[in-house]
Design an enzyme around this catalytic site. Structure first.
Site, PDB file in Angstrom:
ATOM      1  N   ASP A 132      49.093  36.512  48.520  1.00  0.00           N
ATOM      2  CA  ASP A 132      48.657  36.739  49.846  1.00  0.00           C
ATOM      3  C   ASP A 132      47.340  36.188  50.116  1.00  0.00           C
ATOM      4  OD1 ASP A 132      47.307  38.297  48.121  1.00  0.00           O
ATOM      5  OD2 ASP A 132      47.196  39.962  49.667  1.00  0.00           O
TER       6      ASP A 132
ATOM      7  N   ASP B  82      45.335  39.273  45.685  1.00  0.00           N
ATOM      8  CA  ASP B  82      45.486  40.454  44.851  1.00  0.00           C
ATOM      9  C   ASP B  82      46.972  40.822  45.006  1.00  0.00           C
ATOM     10  OD1 ASP B  82      45.772  41.452  47.479  1.00  0.00           O
ATOM     11  OD2 ASP B  82      44.187  43.003  47.189  1.00  0.00           O
TER      12      ASP B  82
ATOM     13  N   SER C 178      42.543  40.519  53.638  1.00  0.00           N
ATOM     14  CA  SER C 178      43.857  40.244  52.787  1.00  0.00           C
ATOM     15  C   SER C 178      45.089  39.635  53.227  1.00  0.00           C
ATOM     16  CB  SER C 178      44.310  41.731  52.574  1.00  0.00           C
ATOM     17  OG  SER C 178      45.223  41.641  51.364  1.00  0.00           O
TER      18      SER C 178
ATOM     19  N   ASP D 260      44.254  36.969  50.017  1.00  0.00           N
ATOM     20  CA  ASP D 260      43.007  37.144  49.232  1.00  0.00           C
ATOM     21  C   ASP D 260      43.402  37.047  47.577  1.00  0.00           C
ATOM     22  OD1 ASP D 260      44.115  39.728  49.251  1.00  0.00           O
ATOM     23  OD2 ASP D 260      42.243  40.663  48.854  1.00  0.00           O
TER      24      ASP D 260
END
EC number: 5.4.2.10
Length: 449
Positions: free
Chosen positions: A241, A245, A103, A243
């Site tokens: 961010d 999400d 992430s 990743d």
């Protein structure tokens, strides 16, 4: 009583590459264990995606090997946002989806997240089942039952079309937008989504090299986006961010618009459209009190869950509500998708702005964030600080001083040996004094315990 999990945290398995379980050996066996659980005695099909970290290549291969040994076929999509894997798992009727990502963490961390066949986070019982398989000796399926691997070349295009569809193919003609993709998983698909909807797009953070993910860009470092919006005289900026999400935004004046403010815009828009089930949304214990106050004026309830999108989703499901999220920008729009999705959430915000004929600055003006101060107090040993009488008394006194215009929260960190002392209220001076005094009292009580 539910058994404690050994490996899974609130958002999969995560850590520094090469340390603990974030090694090729463990990830190979994790793939095998997951394959055995999801195939359930038949030949399963698992979809794998990743962000742009250099270690993703290594762990992708390890997962593929483990899944093959368990008799599972794999569909490999390469670098794609985490929420894209949730969607593609459903689109390809896979038994599960796996994301290789840490992430918003630096490149030297990595981790594994899972999605169910329905594109949702795994329930505890499935994570426990995978952990139970990890305790067994790895065996290899007969050669005629080994899994095959297939690369899906059109996965990006499929996800781009999905994102556009969630907004009803919103018309962004005439809008100038700066996108910050954090050198992460959205670097390719996000610019395509907004361009194909008609926006003029300026992109930053779209040159991943395996080592620069989240480095001074993205939602955890919004200053780069703020500068770019002002330099480009853009209508707004959008930051994801690593990743994809999470999402934060920047208005045309260069001011950051965080997850709480985006929730306010989304909630009021959905209520005006008659789409807000139950006239309520879910935040967390850290959600700014200003959002709660602003929503109340609009006739919208706020329920606070524990920190973490997993707990936000639990509350949404329990109440059959459709909107929730965190100030970090992890927002869930359940009426259009199954998990937190930065691109989809951004499109929902833009849809609200277009519908109300407002700028981002105008739309957020209905909410005033309360000043919030947080101090970390170190704990020599893990303890329930609220069970200490002196701490409980200090909290009661702080709440009395703040009255209805403030809030106090003591929350142990899940990753560090600290307790977070948070105070918020209308008067910034009072908030600072109260938080400092309370932190001192907590520190003294902890040292004497």
């Amino acid at each position: 009583m539910t058994k404690d999990k050994q490996y899974f945290g609130t958002d999969g398995i995560r850590g520094r590459v090469g340390d603990g379980v974030i090694t090729p050996e463990f990830i190979l066996k994790l793939g095998w264990a997951a394959g055995r659980v999801f195939s359930n005695g038949t030949k399963g099909k698992i979809l794998i995606g990743k962000d742009t970290r250099i270690s993703g290549y290594m762990f992708e291969s390890a997962l593929e090997a483990g899944l093959s040994a368990a008799g599972c076929d794999t569909l490999i999509v390469g670098p794609m946002p985490t929420p894209a894997i949730a969607y593609l798992t459903r689109a390809f009727h896979a038994d599960a989806g796996i994301v290789i990502s840490a992430s918003h963490n630096p490149f030297y961390d990595n981790g594994i997240k899972f999605f169910s066949e329905n594109g949702t986070k795994l329930p505890d019982e499935l994570e426990l089942a995978i952990e139970a398989e990890l305790e067994k000796t790895l065996t290899t399926a007969e050669s005629d039952r080994l899994g095959k691997a297939q690369r899906i070349d059109d996965a990006g295009g499929r996800y781009v079309e999905f994102c556009k569809s969630t907004s009803g193919y919103l018309d962004l003609e005439g809008m100038k937008i700066v996108l910050d993709c954090a050198h992460g998983a959205t670097y390719d698909v996000a610019p395509k989504v907004f361009r194909e909807l008609g926006a003029q797009v300026i992109s930053i953070g779209t040159r991943p090299d395996g080592l620069n993910i989240n480095e001074e860009v993205g939602s955890t470092h919004p200053a780069a986006l703020q500068r770019a919006v002002l330099e480009q005289k853009a209508d707004l900026g959008i930051a994801f961010d690593g990743d994809g999400d999470r999402v934060l935004m920047v208005d045309n004046e260069g001011e950051l618009v965080d997850g709480d403010e985006l929730l306010f815009i989304l909630a009021t828009h959905l209520k005006q459209q008659g789409l807000l089930n139950g006239d309520g949304i879910v935040g967390t214990l850290m959600t700014n009190l200003g959002l709660e106050v602003a929503l109340k004026k609009e006739g919208i309830d706020l329920v606070r869950a524990k920190v973490g999108d997993r707990y936000v989703m639990e509350q949404l499901n329990e109440r059959d509500w459709i909107l929730g999220g965190e100030s970090s920008g992890h927002l869930v729009c359940k009426h259009v998708t199954t998990t937190g999705d930065g691109i989809v959430s951004a499109l929902q915000v833009l849809s609200g702005l277009r519908s109300a004929d407002q700028t981002l600055a105008q739309a957020k003006s209905g909410m005033r964030k309360f000043p919030q101060v947080m101090i970390n107090v170190r704990m020599p040993v893990k303890m329930d600080v609220m069970s200490l009488a002196s701490v409980a008394d200090a909290v009661t006194e702080a709440e009395r001083v703040l009255g209805d215009a403030g809030r106090v929260l003591l929350r142990p960190s899940g990753t560090e040996p600290v307790v977070r002392v948070m105070v918020e209220g209308e008067d910034v001076g009072l908030v600072k004094r109260t938080c400092n005094e309370l932190a001192d009292q907590v520190e003294e009580a902890v040292s004497q315990a």
